[in-house]
Design an enzyme around this catalytic site. Structure first.
Site, short mmCIF file in Angstrom:
data_model
loop_
_atom_site.label_atom_id
_atom_site.label_comp_id
_atom_site.label_asym_id
_atom_site.label_seq_id
_atom_site.Cartn_x
_atom_site.Cartn_y
_atom_site.Cartn_z
N GLY A 190 37.25 37.29 39.88
CA GLY A 190 37.98 38.14 38.93
C GLY A 190 38.43 39.43 39.59
N GLY A 192 39.90 41.95 38.29
CA GLY A 192 40.22 42.90 37.22
C GLY A 192 39.63 44.25 37.58
CG HIS A 454 53.97 74.76 45.88
ND1 HIS A 454 54.31 73.48 46.26
CD2 HIS A 454 53.91 75.50 47.02
CE1 HIS A 454 54.47 73.44 47.57
NE2 HIS A 454 54.22 74.65 48.07
P1 NAI Z 1 39.18 42.28 33.35
O1 NAI Z 1 39.73 41.68 32.11
O2 NAI Z 1 39.62 43.62 33.76
O3 NAI Z 1 39.46 41.31 34.57
C1 NAI Z 1 39.02 39.99 34.59
C2 NAI Z 1 39.80 39.24 35.66
O4 NAI Z 1 39.18 38.00 35.87
C3 NAI Z 1 41.25 38.96 35.25
O5 NAI Z 1 42.12 39.33 36.29
C4 NAI Z 1 41.26 37.48 34.97
O6 NAI Z 1 42.50 36.87 35.23
C5 NAI Z 1 40.19 36.99 35.94
N1 NAI Z 1 39.58 35.73 35.56
C6 NAI Z 1 39.23 35.29 34.33
N2 NAI Z 1 38.66 34.07 34.39
C7 NAI Z 1 38.66 33.72 35.71
C8 NAI Z 1 38.19 32.59 36.42
N3 NAI Z 1 37.63 31.55 35.78
N4 NAI Z 1 38.34 32.55 37.76
C9 NAI Z 1 38.90 33.60 38.42
N5 NAI Z 1 39.37 34.71 37.78
C10 NAI Z 1 39.24 34.77 36.45
O7 NAI Z 1 37.60 42.21 33.15
P2 NAI Z 1 36.40 42.88 33.95
O8 NAI Z 1 36.84 43.34 35.29
O9 NAI Z 1 35.27 41.96 33.82
O10 NAI Z 1 36.12 44.17 33.09
C11 NAI Z 1 35.87 44.04 31.70
C12 NAI Z 1 36.41 45.21 30.97
O11 NAI Z 1 35.59 46.35 31.18
C13 NAI Z 1 37.80 45.67 31.44
O12 NAI Z 1 38.82 44.90 30.87
C14 NAI Z 1 37.83 47.06 30.93
O13 NAI Z 1 38.18 47.04 29.59
C15 NAI Z 1 36.40 47.51 31.09
N6 NAI Z 1 36.27 48.30 32.32
C16 NAI Z 1 36.98 49.45 32.43
C17 NAI Z 1 36.93 50.20 33.56
C18 NAI Z 1 37.76 51.42 33.66
O14 NAI Z 1 38.28 51.84 32.65
N7 NAI Z 1 37.91 52.01 34.84
C19 NAI Z 1 36.08 49.82 34.69
C20 NAI Z 1 35.42 48.56 34.50
C21 NAI Z 1 35.50 47.86 33.34
#
Ligand code: NAI
Ligand code: FAD
Length: 475
Positions: A190, A192, A454
């Site tokens: 993932g 993400g 600046h």
């Molecule tokens: P995410 O939704 O950001 O990313 C998950 C990724 O995994 C996606 O790109 C998706 O296409 C991929 N994916 C899904 N199933 C898969 C599979 N079977 N095989 C390979 N890839 C697959 O979710 P993530 O990173 O788990 O984070 C969860 C949530 O936590 C985020 O959406 C966000 O809302 C929150 N978060 C926010 C942060 C911030 O604001 N800086 C930091 C970390 C998390």
């Protein structure tokens, strides 16, 4: 202590604890129930965000960035470091201290605002429009009553079928924040937000990181131009991101994990890793609430079903944060918590979903608010775009971080700002100006005509706004 409350909040994460404080500020006799335990079994309010999310991840991102600067970045500034070492135990210890400061801060805020805190699991016993009975199962079991209930029970990491989290080899965010030895080879499923942030932490500390992403595009929800730039920069740093991957069997050995997958071309591979982080999204958490028992409706994806005002199907029961629809972000949860407390008080709390900023805390950071160029195209909106690279910004040069750009999207006719997208240094801070501007429905010309200090990175924001009208001054 009174056991009959005007407002009871179940869950003490950013959605819940902020809702409780606001309700108390508004004069309600308020309680907050949270079950999170620290390593000694004591209360650790703050939820995912404080314990295994925003706060510890940013602590490790900061520490690992310092390490990377000391290893590779300082030399350019004429600072020579000899005998550089990594004390991971101390780094993780510091992260734990930062978490504890935040836990303690919330307990202090509860006291200050006269919010009664209950440590344990809250669940509905029964209730109707006249009030609800809530059981608290902690060290002892007790029942409290509430006229209004706010559910803020958050979310959990989504597991991949056949590869349950053991937090030793197959890690969720919890294990990813507590690896006791830098893995030689780290797999991440993932690409993400969590995958990129945690992948960056461990890469900076020395791991060889391979990220396996199912989608064919990198950061599909991000403006395409910004996502491409971010992909280029992160790849150059050594994060190996594989797109369009299909994950097959995952097997754990004694000290390793193997992942079978096919790449975008359909070729088969097996990745051998010391640890595997699975970060493929999160699922709403309603475990133990007894939602079914009181008829609290969930939607087809397991989120608590709410209307635009966070009202559930039950009278005087509200739900906020990760357990309801919308982006899973701490600041979204907080804004909903405040708005619900104000609605209970008969006020008109409001959350503007169009101006919720997103930040990915990689280096450079990626931040945005509003529409992407691909969304505007799909919606048939006529727009103008302006970009400005940090390469042409004096402060960025002085910092030694000139990667990335600021991009403005404005309505072609009215010039109203429709979206702002940044990949670059301190993007998390720079995006606030764009959020304020969009809240006030400013035009790109408004930003272009405002005096910016600046030398500052914010001048890149002004220049990108100028670029919408093709009159950037420094590029
Ligand atoms: P995410 O939704 O950001 O990313 C998950 C990724 O995994 C996606 O790109 C998706 O296409 C991929 N994916 C899904 N199933 C898969 C599979 N079977 N095989 C390979 N890839 C697959 O979710 P993530 O990173 O788990 O984070 C969860 C949530 O936590 C985020 O959406 C966000 O809302 C929150 N978060 C926010 C942060 C911030 O604001 N800086 C930091 C970390 C998390
Ligand atoms: P949570 O924070 O999950 O809190 C829910 C609380 O309710 C928990 O303490 C839980 O124990 C408790 N609870 C659940 N059920 C019960 C019950 N029945 N009785 C009593 N207590 C109960 N978001 C950002 O905006 N910026 C970031 O930088 C960021 N980084 C993140 C990094 C990681 C690694 C992760 C995993 C998430 C990150 N997030 C970030 C997302 C953010 O953590 C969540 O959006 C936020 O925590 C949601 O808040 P919440 O109050 O809805 O739920």
């Amino acid at each position: 202590m009174s056991k009959n409350f005007d407002v009871v909040v179940i869950g003490g994460g950013p959605g819940g604890y902020i809702a409780a404080i606001r309700a108390a500020q508004l004069g309600f006799n308020t309680a907050c129930i949270d079950e999170w335990k620290n390593e000694k079994g004591g209360p650790a309010p703050g939820g995912t965000c404080t314990n295994v999310g925003c706060i510890p991840s940013k602590a490790l991102l900061q520490s690992s960035e310092h390490y990377e600067h000391a290893s590779h970045g300082f030399a350019e500034h004429g600072i020579e470091v000899k005998g550089l070492g990594l004390n991971l135990e101390k780094m993780l210890g510091r992260k734990n201290t930062v978490v504890k400061q935040n836990n303690d801060g919330i307990l202090y805020l509860f006291k200050k605002n006269k919010v009664s805190f209950f440590h344990g699991r809250g669940s509905f016993v029964k209730g109707d429009a006249n009030g609800y009975e809530i059981k608290v199962a902690g060290a002892a079991e007790e029942t409290i009553t509430a006229k209004h209930v706010i559910v803020a029970t958050g979310s959990n990491a989504r597991a991949l079928p056949g590869a349950e989290f053991d937090e030793k080899l197959i890690l969720s965010n919890t294990g990813a924040l507590a690896i006791s030895e830098v893995p030689k080879k780290l797999g991440v499923i993932g690409a993400g937000v969590i995958g990129l942030e945690m992948g960056s932490v461990w890469r900076r500390l020395g791991a060889e990181v391979t990220v396996l992403e199912a989608l064919p595009t990198f950061l599909g929800a991000v403006d395409e131009q910004i996502a491409k730039e971010a992909q280029k920069l992160l790849t150059k740093q050594g994060l190996a991101v594989n797109l369009g991957v299909k994950i097959g069997t995952i097997k754990t050995g004694k000290n390793s994990v193997s992942v079978e997958y096919t790449d975008a071309k359909g070729d088969a591979h097996t990745g051998e890793f010391d640890k595997l982080i699975i970060s493929i999204g999160r699922t709403p958490n309603t475990i133990g609430l007894n939602a079914e028992g009181v008829g609290l409706k969930l939607d087809e994806r397991g989120f608590i079903a709410v209307d635009g005002d966070c009202k559930t199907n039950l009278p005087n029961v509200w739900a906020v944060g990760d357990v309801v629809r919308g982006p899973m972000l701490a600041h979204k949860a907080e804004e909903e918590g405040v708005a619900v407390a104000e609605r209970i008080a008969g006020q008109h709390g409001h959350v503007n979903f169009n101006t919720i900023p997103w930040v990915i805390y990689t280096s450079p950071e990626i931040a945005w608010v509003g529409k992407t160029e691909q969304q505007l195209k799909a919606e048939g909106v006529q727009y103008k775009a302006g970009t400005f690279p940090f390469l042409a910004n004096g402060r960025a040069r002085a910092l030694g971080d000139t990667s990335g750009m600021v991009k403005f999207l404005a309505d072609a006719k009215t010039d109203e700002i429709l979206g702002v997208h940044i990949v670059g240094p301190m993007a998390s801070e720079l995006i606030s100006e764009a959020v304020v501007a969009m809240e006030f429905r400013a035009s790109s010309e408004d930003i272009a005509r405002i005096c910016h200090a600046h030398p500052s990175l914010s001048e890149a924001t002004k220049e990108a706004a100028l670029a919408v009208d093709k009159r950037a001054l420094n590029f």
